[in-house]
Design an enzyme around this catalytic site. Structure first.
Site, PDB file in Angstrom:
ATOM      1  N   LYS A  28     -23.807   3.517  32.639  1.00 60.36           N
ATOM      2  CA  LYS A  28     -22.763   4.419  33.151  1.00 60.36           C
ATOM      3  C   LYS A  28     -21.397   4.111  32.535  1.00 60.36           C
ATOM      4  O   LYS A  28     -20.617   5.010  32.237  1.00 60.36           O
ATOM      5  CB  LYS A  28     -22.716   4.396  34.682  1.00 60.36           C
ATOM      6  CG  LYS A  28     -21.797   3.370  35.295  1.00 60.36           C
ATOM      7  CD  LYS A  28     -21.620   3.605  36.785  1.00 60.36           C
ATOM      8  CE  LYS A  28     -21.065   2.372  37.483  1.00 60.36           C
ATOM      9  NZ  LYS A  28     -19.722   1.964  37.106  1.00 60.36           N
TER      10      LYS A  28
ATOM     11  N   ALA B 117     -33.273  -9.446  21.813  1.00 63.34           N
ATOM     12  CA  ALA B 117     -33.822  -8.118  21.506  1.00 63.34           C
ATOM     13  C   ALA B 117     -34.847  -7.753  22.573  1.00 63.34           C
ATOM     14  O   ALA B 117     -35.449  -8.623  23.198  1.00 63.34           O
ATOM     15  CB  ALA B 117     -34.481  -8.152  20.133  1.00 63.34           C
ATOM     16  N   GLY B 118     -35.034  -6.467  22.782  1.00 61.77           N
ATOM     17  CA  GLY B 118     -35.996  -6.036  23.798  1.00 61.77           C
ATOM     18  C   GLY B 118     -35.975  -4.527  23.940  1.00 61.77           C
ATOM     19  O   GLY B 118     -35.622  -3.806  22.991  1.00 61.77           O
TER      20      GLY B 118
ATOM     21  N   PHE C 249     -16.604  -8.950  37.047  1.00 60.59           N
ATOM     22  CA  PHE C 249     -17.461  -9.212  35.889  1.00 60.59           C
ATOM     23  C   PHE C 249     -18.795  -9.855  36.259  1.00 60.59           C
ATOM     24  O   PHE C 249     -19.516 -10.313  35.378  1.00 60.59           O
ATOM     25  CB  PHE C 249     -16.717 -10.104  34.882  1.00 60.59           C
ATOM     26  CG  PHE C 249     -15.454  -9.472  34.364  1.00 60.59           C
ATOM     27  CD1 PHE C 249     -15.511  -8.504  33.361  1.00 60.59           C
ATOM     28  CD2 PHE C 249     -14.222  -9.804  34.902  1.00 60.59           C
ATOM     29  CE1 PHE C 249     -14.353  -7.896  32.890  1.00 60.59           C
ATOM     30  CE2 PHE C 249     -13.047  -9.196  34.442  1.00 60.59           C
ATOM     31  CZ  PHE C 249     -13.112  -8.239  33.435  1.00 60.59           C
TER      32      PHE C 249
ATOM     33  N   LYS D 167     -26.940  -0.809  57.260  1.00 53.48           N
ATOM     34  CA  LYS D 167     -26.553  -1.977  56.467  1.00 53.48           C
ATOM     35  C   LYS D 167     -25.662  -2.911  57.289  1.00 53.48           C
ATOM     36  O   LYS D 167     -25.852  -4.121  57.309  1.00 53.48           O
ATOM     37  CB  LYS D 167     -25.715  -1.501  55.264  1.00 53.48           C
ATOM     38  CG  LYS D 167     -26.379  -1.684  53.920  1.00 53.48           C
ATOM     39  CD  LYS D 167     -25.362  -1.329  52.841  1.00 53.48           C
ATOM     40  CE  LYS D 167     -26.018  -1.388  51.482  1.00 53.48           C
ATOM     41  NZ  LYS D 167     -25.110  -1.038  50.392  1.00 53.48           N
TER      42      LYS D 167
ATOM     43  N   CYS E  68     -24.514  -0.743  35.460  1.00 57.29           N
ATOM     44  CA  CYS E  68     -23.212  -0.793  34.783  1.00 57.29           C
ATOM     45  C   CYS E  68     -23.200  -0.330  33.331  1.00 57.29           C
ATOM     46  O   CYS E  68     -22.489   0.613  32.997  1.00 57.29           O
ATOM     47  CB  CYS E  68     -22.648  -2.204  34.890  1.00 57.29           C
ATOM     48  SG  CYS E  68     -22.237  -2.630  36.576  1.00 57.29           S
TER      49      CYS E  68
ATOM     50  N   PHE F 131     -26.324 -12.819  24.651  1.00 56.84           N
ATOM     51  CA  PHE F 131     -26.499 -11.365  24.558  1.00 56.84           C
ATOM     52  C   PHE F 131     -27.037 -10.909  23.211  1.00 56.84           C
ATOM     53  O   PHE F 131     -26.651  -9.869  22.688  1.00 56.84           O
ATOM     54  CB  PHE F 131     -25.199 -10.640  24.924  1.00 56.84           C
ATOM     55  CG  PHE F 131     -25.168 -10.318  26.387  1.00 56.84           C
ATOM     56  CD1 PHE F 131     -25.000 -11.325  27.319  1.00 56.84           C
ATOM     57  CD2 PHE F 131     -25.364  -9.025  26.841  1.00 56.84           C
ATOM     58  CE1 PHE F 131     -25.031 -11.052  28.668  1.00 56.84           C
ATOM     59  CE2 PHE F 131     -25.392  -8.740  28.193  1.00 56.84           C
ATOM     60  CZ  PHE F 131     -25.230  -9.754  29.105  1.00 56.84           C
TER      61      PHE F 131
END
Ligand SMILES: NC(=O)c1ccc[n+]([C@@H]2O[C@H](COP(=O)([O-])OP(=O)(O)OC[C@H]3O[C@@H](n4cnc5c(N)ncnc54)[C@H](O)[C@@H]3O)[C@@H](O)[C@H]2O)c1
Ligand SMILES: O=c1ccn([C@@H]2O[C@H](COP(=O)(O)OP(=O)(O)O[C@H]3O[C@H](CO)[C@@H](O)[C@H](O)[C@H]3O)[C@@H](O)[C@H]2O)c(=O)[nH]1
Length: 441
Positions: free
Chosen positions: A264, A253-254, A153, A38, A261, A250
């Site tokens: 967990k 629907a789905g 965030f 990396k 994130c 937010f």
């Protein structure tokens, strides 16, 4: 404003974007990672992750001499005013956060710190972890330092944009001087800063993710009800969202939330609560709703076809959301596993995540070169990730290429009316089912 020397430890989605952005606002940044491959890539100006706008910004700041990469912690920490920790905090089998990588970084800091620096935790860590980091380093060095919690965030797929246009920067510090330094470092972003104590800052991160996950599971439960009551969740969410107290974000629907994130962090918060003998009933339900939601398309397909044995399913979109190559906790993994187990053949396509997908999807999955190629000759299609390229398929494309005119849409990408006009059977989430005349007889 005086520019600072900054070390960033870990160059994943958070570390690399943070390092690049901090260099772009003028600081001198050295990013360190243990992954030699990396680091070699980054030294040559190539981003190891797909994130819109990142490569350009990386190249610009390397050229300007403000951004460099190394595998040596000692080199990165030399002269650093602040050391940002941005390593992973994955989920252990029992749901708790694995702090192995954080401890390894604390060891490096204790070993190589030669002067006062502020250690800034960007990684998402359970409440109390910064205190633990402080005492851990303290045990192994006499060099003075301070610890600040500065949770991140950003969203994947819009990480660069979010870093420059975030709603707030949270700084949790017990030392005012250390908090001031981090506030000063961030000043050029022009984003409102919220100052608090370390434990509250740590909690803000988990509470924010848990709240967003709750919104998603809530709207998904409403969607499941809409299906039974013949209402349309898209309209319901739009109508709810016009109330400013609820907000229109937010509420899509789905087939649930995935990614590195929400899954967990919701599990970790349930455990964090459990550790202080608090049963987080609401959050447990959010997780359970999501578990069912991620399997929804298979259930719908079973109901439609009866058996899935021998059916070829075009899986459109594999990443956990559009504009990322990240496959962590993507619904496609669960769906592919369930389909293969049911005896179906899966032909998968994703514009960017295909290479990562090959490492995590079952070996039996086949891959297509385009969304169009995936549906050619398949019995049916599952829409899993709402990439533009996938949503640009037309009802005519499905009708002409699928063996059976039936589409299962997990992201409500297509218009019900146009699917109906094209004569397709169309199942989406929380919206009326479209069945062809033939089916209805
Ligand atoms: N991915 C996101 O969108 C996001 C957003 C907000 C917060 N977070 C949080 O930020 C943290 C990092 O997440 P990520 O997705 O960027 O992780 P990631 O897994 O993509 O990257 C972590 C990097 O750290 C490196 N690393 C591990 N140990 C190291 C060490 N001792 N020294 C140097 N480098 C080391 C790894 O090689 C890897 O490149 C997590 O706690 C996560 O919960 C992630
Ligand atoms: O209305 C919605 C919004 C999102 N999702 C799903 O939720 C998941 C997460 O999406 P998103 O939040 O956009 O992406 P992440 O990159 O996982 O970002 C979340 O997790 C990050 C890591 O903690 C935080 O920094 C971000 O603020 C937080 O939004 C994805 O599977 C989406 O498909 C929905 O199903 N419906």
């Amino acid at each position: 404003m005086s520019f600072k020397n900054i070390a960033v430890v870990g160059t994943g989605y958070v570390g690399l974007v943070t390092g690049v952005a901090l260099s772009d606002i003028g600081h001198s940044v050295t990013c360190v990672d243990i992954d030699e491959q990396k680091v070699e890539l980054m030294q040559s100006g190539v981003s190891p992750i797909y994130e819109p706008g990142l490569s350009e910004l990386m190249t610009k700041n390397i050229k300007a001499g403000r951004l460099s990469f190394t595998t040596k912690h000692q080199q990165a920490f030399a002269g650093a005013d602040a050391i940002y920790i941005a390593v992973g905090t994955p989920q252990k089998e029992d749901g708790t956060a694995d702090l192995r990588f954080i401890e390894a970084v604390a060891d490096h800091i204790a070993e190589h710190l030669t002067h006062y620096a502020v250690v800034v935790t960007k990684s998402t860590v359970p409440v109390g972890t910064n205190d633990y980091i402080k005492s851990y380093i303290d045990k192994h060095t006499d060099v003075p330092f301070a610890v600040v919690s500065n949770p991140e965030f950003l969203r994947e797929g819009s990480a660069v944009h979010d870093t420059f246009h975030g709603d707030r920067i949270v700084i949790g510090a017990d030392s005012v001087v250390a908090g001031d330094l981090i506030e000063e470092i961030n000043k050029p972003f022009g984003i409102p800063v919220f100052r608090t104590d370390i434990r509250s800052a740590e909690m803000i991160k988990y509470a924010s993710n848990a709240f967003l996950a709750t919104k998603i599971s809530f709207v998904n439960e409403i969607a499941n009800l809409c299906e039974k009551l013949n209402a349309n969740v898209d309209d319901v969410a739009r109508g709810m969202g016009q109330d400013k107290r609820i907000g229109n974000k937010f509420l899509n629907a789905g087939i649930g939330y995935g990614g590195s994130c929400f899954p967990k962090d919701t599990s970790a918060l349930v455990q964090i609560a459990g550790n202080v003998e608090h049963e987080f009933t609401l959050l447990k339900a959010v997780i359970e709703v999501n578990y069912k939601q991620q399997r929804l398309l298979v259930e719908k397909a079973r109901e439609h076809f009866g058996s899935l044995r021998g059916k070829t399913i075009a899986m459109l979109g594999l990443a956990f959301k559009p504009n990322t190559d990240d496959m962590r906790e993507a619904a496609s993994i669960i769906l592919a596993q369930e389909l293969i187990l049911a005896g179906a053949r899966v032909v998968a396509y994703d514009p960017i995540a295909m290479e990562n997908a090959r490492n995590v999807l079952p070996a039996a999955v086949d891959y297509a070169d385009s969304a169009f190629a995936a549906i050619q000759g398949a019995d049916t299609a599952f829409v899993v990730t709402e990439w533009d390229e996938i949503c640009a398929l037309t009802p005519g494309d499905f009708k002409a290429n699928l063996k059976e005119p039936v589409v299962f849409d997990g992201r409500n990408c297509f218009n019900i009316e146009t699917m109906k006009e094209a004569g397709l059977n169309y199942y989406s989430v929380g919206r009326p089912v479209v069945k062809t005349e033939k089916e209805l007889v």
